[in-house]
Scaffold this motif. Structure first.
Motif, PDB file in Angstrom:
ATOM      1  N   ILE A 190       1.039  -1.325   0.053  1.00 18.63           N
ATOM      2  CA  ILE A 190       0.067  -0.267   0.030  1.00 18.63           C
ATOM      3  C   ILE A 190       0.554   1.000  -0.158  1.00 18.63           C
ATOM      4  N   LEU A 191       1.925   1.220   0.965  1.00 15.61           N
ATOM      5  CA  LEU A 191       3.022   2.615   0.690  1.00 15.61           C
ATOM      6  C   LEU A 191       3.454   2.822  -0.389  1.00 15.61           C
ATOM      7  N   VAL A 192       3.648   2.042  -1.271  1.00 15.24           N
ATOM      8  CA  VAL A 192       4.428   1.462  -2.386  1.00 15.24           C
ATOM      9  C   VAL A 192       4.010   2.139  -3.519  1.00 15.24           C
ATOM     10  N   ALA A 193       2.391   1.537  -3.248  1.00 15.77           N
ATOM     11  CA  ALA A 193       1.272   2.066  -4.277  1.00 15.77           C
ATOM     12  C   ALA A 193       1.246   3.878  -4.108  1.00 15.77           C
ATOM     13  N   VAL A 194       1.020   4.345  -2.545  1.00 16.40           N
ATOM     14  CA  VAL A 194       0.267   5.752  -2.254  1.00 16.40           C
ATOM     15  C   VAL A 194       1.893   6.226  -3.165  1.00 16.40           C
ATOM     16  N   MET A 195       3.400   5.271  -3.753  1.00 16.85           N
ATOM     17  CA  MET A 195       4.230   6.696  -3.146  1.00 16.85           C
ATOM     18  C   MET A 195       4.516   6.750  -4.847  1.00 16.85           C
ATOM     19  N   LEU A 196       3.871   5.980  -5.783  1.00 18.07           N
ATOM     20  CA  LEU A 196       3.895   5.498  -7.065  1.00 18.07           C
ATOM     21  C   LEU A 196       3.058   6.632  -7.738  1.00 18.07           C
ATOM     22  N   VAL A 197       1.854   6.512  -7.117  1.00 21.25           N
ATOM     23  CA  VAL A 197       0.970   8.047  -7.507  1.00 21.25           C
ATOM     24  C   VAL A 197       0.839   9.389  -7.389  1.00 21.25           C
ATOM     25  N   TYR A 198       1.954   9.842  -5.951  1.00 22.48           N
ATOM     26  CA  TYR A 198       2.867  10.754  -5.921  1.00 22.48           C
ATOM     27  C   TYR A 198       3.625  10.928  -6.912  1.00 22.48           C
ATOM     28  N   ILE A 199       4.256   9.562  -7.443  1.00 23.74           N
ATOM     29  CA  ILE A 199       5.575   9.759  -8.460  1.00 23.74           C
ATOM     30  C   ILE A 199       5.426  10.299 -10.057  1.00 23.74           C
ATOM     31  N   VAL A 200       3.843   9.396 -10.248  1.00 27.03           N
ATOM     32  CA  VAL A 200       3.496  10.207 -11.542  1.00 27.03           C
ATOM     33  C   VAL A 200       3.013  11.669 -11.346  1.00 27.03           C
ATOM     34  N   ARG A 201       2.284  11.924 -10.615  1.00 26.63           N
ATOM     35  CA  ARG A 201       1.718  13.623 -10.472  1.00 26.63           C
ATOM     36  C   ARG A 201       2.854  14.671 -10.553  1.00 26.63           C
ATOM     37  N   ILE A 202       3.931  13.720  -9.581  1.00 22.34           N
ATOM     38  CA  ILE A 202       5.175  14.765 -10.169  1.00 22.34           C
ATOM     39  C   ILE A 202       5.748  14.750 -11.475  1.00 22.34           C
ATOM     40  N   LEU A 203       5.973  13.375 -12.198  1.00 22.80           N
ATOM     41  CA  LEU A 203       6.052  13.064 -13.483  1.00 22.80           C
ATOM     42  C   LEU A 203       5.062  13.863 -14.450  1.00 22.80           C
ATOM     43  N   ARG A 204       3.581  14.339 -13.557  1.00 21.41           N
ATOM     44  CA  ARG A 204       3.481  15.111 -14.942  1.00 21.41           C
ATOM     45  C   ARG A 204       3.555  16.771 -14.799  1.00 21.41           C
ATOM     46  N   ASP A 205       3.550  16.552 -13.554  1.00 25.26           N
ATOM     47  CA  ASP A 205       3.714  18.114 -13.513  1.00 25.26           C
ATOM     48  C   ASP A 205       5.517  18.369 -14.460  1.00 25.26           C
ATOM     49  N   VAL A 206       6.115  17.760 -14.113  1.00 30.21           N
ATOM     50  CA  VAL A 206       7.509  18.229 -14.265  1.00 30.21           C
ATOM     51  C   VAL A 206       6.945  18.159 -16.656  1.00 30.21           C
ATOM     52  N   LYS A 207       6.322  16.873 -16.576  1.00 30.04           N
ATOM     53  CA  LYS A 207       6.367  16.786 -17.977  1.00 30.04           C
ATOM     54  C   LYS A 207       5.556  18.148 -18.890  1.00 30.04           C
ATOM     55  N   HIS A 208       4.528  18.846 -17.982  1.00 30.67           N
ATOM     56  CA  HIS A 208       4.089  19.795 -18.909  1.00 30.67           C
ATOM     57  C   HIS A 208       4.832  21.002 -18.791  1.00 30.67           C
TER      58      HIS A 208
END
Length: 95
Positions: free
Chosen positions: A23-41
């Motif tokens: 569960i902790l890894v899944a939550v971290m992956l969600v945040y990492i995906v959000r950060i990567l989307r922001d970086v891409k934008h």
């Protein structure tokens, strides 16, 4: 029997810890995906603005080549501005 009960407790605790880590890894992956989307934008915006700056510089270069005589006027304006800035800095240093 005692060994079997200890093994069951060990596997139960291990299972709970593995589930919590998943569960902790899944939550971290969600945040990492959000950060990567922001970086891409942000990187796409920087790329767009960089292209606009390059176009502006190209237009400026073309204008300067067409109006070469006025280039000396532009240089004198910039040099005047820089000399005023240098004078202001000297006045601030003396105070």
């Amino acid at each position: 029997m005692d060994t079997l009960m200890k093994a069951d407790i060990f596997f139960f605790i291990t299972s709970v810890v593995v589930i919590l880590l998943a569960i902790l890894v899944a939550v971290m992956l969600v945040y990492i995906v959000r950060i990567l989307r922001d970086v891409k934008h942000i990187s796409s915006r920087v790329r767009e603005e960089g292209d606009k700056i390059i176009e502006d510089v190209d237009e400026l270069r073309q204008d300067l080549s067409r109006e070469g005589a006025k280039f000396t006027g532009v240089v004198s304006v910039f040099s005047g501005f820089l000399s005023k800035q240098a004078k202001k800095l000297k006045v601030k240093k003396t105070k």
